[in-house]
Design a protein around this motif. Sequence first.
Motif, PDB file in Angstrom:
ATOM      1  N   ALA A  76       0.898  -1.128   0.142  1.00  0.00           N
ATOM      2  CA  ALA A  76       0.095   0.070  -0.085  1.00  0.00           C
ATOM      3  C   ALA A  76       0.659   1.162  -0.059  1.00  0.00           C
ATOM      4  N   PHE A  77       0.152   2.395  -0.486  1.00  0.00           N
ATOM      5  CA  PHE A  77       1.038   3.589  -0.451  1.00  0.00           C
ATOM      6  C   PHE A  77       0.065   4.907  -0.143  1.00  0.00           C
ATOM      7  N   SER A  78       0.511   5.583   0.384  1.00  0.00           N
ATOM      8  CA  SER A  78      -0.461   6.725   0.940  1.00  0.00           C
ATOM      9  C   SER A  78       0.031   7.732   0.847  1.00  0.00           C
ATOM     10  N   SER A  95      -4.643   7.238  -1.554  1.00  0.00           N
ATOM     11  CA  SER A  95      -3.914   5.955  -1.241  1.00  0.00           C
ATOM     12  C   SER A  95      -4.288   4.907  -2.334  1.00  0.00           C
ATOM     13  N   CYS A  96      -3.354   3.937  -2.505  1.00  0.00           N
ATOM     14  CA  CYS A  96      -3.597   2.771  -3.266  1.00  0.00           C
ATOM     15  C   CYS A  96      -2.953   1.537  -2.609  1.00  0.00           C
ATOM     16  N   THR A 129      -5.097   4.469   5.434  1.00  0.00           N
ATOM     17  CA  THR A 129      -4.590   3.669   4.713  1.00  0.00           C
ATOM     18  C   THR A 129      -4.274   2.307   5.475  1.00  0.00           C
ATOM     19  N   THR A 130      -4.081   2.156   6.583  1.00  0.00           N
ATOM     20  CA  THR A 130      -3.648   1.432   7.354  1.00  0.00           C
ATOM     21  C   THR A 130      -5.253   0.566   7.804  1.00  0.00           C
ATOM     22  N   CYS A 131      -6.278   1.180   7.955  1.00  0.00           N
ATOM     23  CA  CYS A 131      -7.412   0.681   8.296  1.00  0.00           C
ATOM     24  C   CYS A 131      -7.917  -0.122   7.026  1.00  0.00           C
ATOM     25  N   GLU A 132      -7.695   0.471   5.739  1.00  0.00           N
ATOM     26  CA  GLU A 132      -7.959  -0.185   4.508  1.00  0.00           C
ATOM     27  C   GLU A 132      -7.351  -1.402   4.200  1.00  0.00           C
ATOM     28  N   ILE A 133      -5.883  -1.689   4.799  1.00  0.00           N
ATOM     29  CA  ILE A 133      -4.953  -2.885   4.633  1.00  0.00           C
ATOM     30  C   ILE A 133      -5.917  -3.971   5.498  1.00  0.00           C
ATOM     31  N   GLN A 134      -6.190  -3.443   6.765  1.00  0.00           N
ATOM     32  CA  GLN A 134      -6.757  -4.425   7.726  1.00  0.00           C
ATOM     33  C   GLN A 134      -7.958  -4.857   7.208  1.00  0.00           C
ATOM     34  N   TRP A 135      -8.947  -4.112   6.493  1.00  0.00           N
ATOM     35  CA  TRP A 135     -10.210  -4.706   6.055  1.00  0.00           C
ATOM     36  C   TRP A 135      -9.730  -5.677   5.076  1.00  0.00           C
ATOM     37  N   ILE A 136      -9.023  -5.467   4.054  1.00  0.00           N
ATOM     38  CA  ILE A 136      -8.610  -6.393   3.034  1.00  0.00           C
ATOM     39  C   ILE A 136      -7.884  -7.441   3.498  1.00  0.00           C
ATOM     40  N   HIS A 137      -7.094  -7.197   4.558  1.00  0.00           N
ATOM     41  CA  HIS A 137      -6.626  -8.466   4.961  1.00  0.00           C
ATOM     42  C   HIS A 137      -7.580  -9.563   5.589  1.00  0.00           C
ATOM     43  N   TYR A 138      -8.374  -9.025   6.317  1.00  0.00           N
ATOM     44  CA  TYR A 138      -9.536  -9.778   6.703  1.00  0.00           C
ATOM     45  C   TYR A 138     -10.383 -10.464   5.821  1.00  0.00           C
ATOM     46  N   LEU A 139     -10.608  -9.566   4.453  1.00  0.00           N
ATOM     47  CA  LEU A 139     -11.423 -10.085   3.471  1.00  0.00           C
ATOM     48  C   LEU A 139     -10.814 -11.366   2.826  1.00  0.00           C
TER      49      LEU A 139
END
Length: 140
Positions: A76-78, A95-96, A129-139
């Motif tokens: 990820a990048f922010s 972010s991406c 961005t960290t929240c987004e990564i956590q959500w994708i990781h759980y997904l």
Amino acid sequence: MHAGLSPSSYRRLVGRLLYLTSTRPDLSFAIQQLNQFLDKPTSVHQQAANHVLRYIKSYPANGLFFPAESSLSLKAFSDSDWVGCSDTRKSITGSCVFLGSSLISWRAKKQSIVSRSSFEAEYRALASTTCEIQWIHYLL
């Protein structure tokens, strides 16, 4: 407002452009800017929307590509643009997130409160961005 343009036709156009952002992340920021003026668009906003349409026509092959052979690692990048909105003085977070070499999530969003420094704006972008990564990781 331009003589031949009604607010409802501008809203329809921006809505159609919004739909394209699911496969064309290069359009996200411009369309987000157009989206802020749905209530009272002016001829300047219509010109900007037409410019986006000309860009799409010029580069029809741009879009997302998902290769078959790719690792399953998340990257990820922010970034943030401190006081990116001159009207509200709010910063803009960008972010991406990549899964292997494929872009799977991206965002450009005005922050909800005014940051007092570029460090604070960057910190908010990183937290988002960290929240987004956590959500994708759980997904996954």
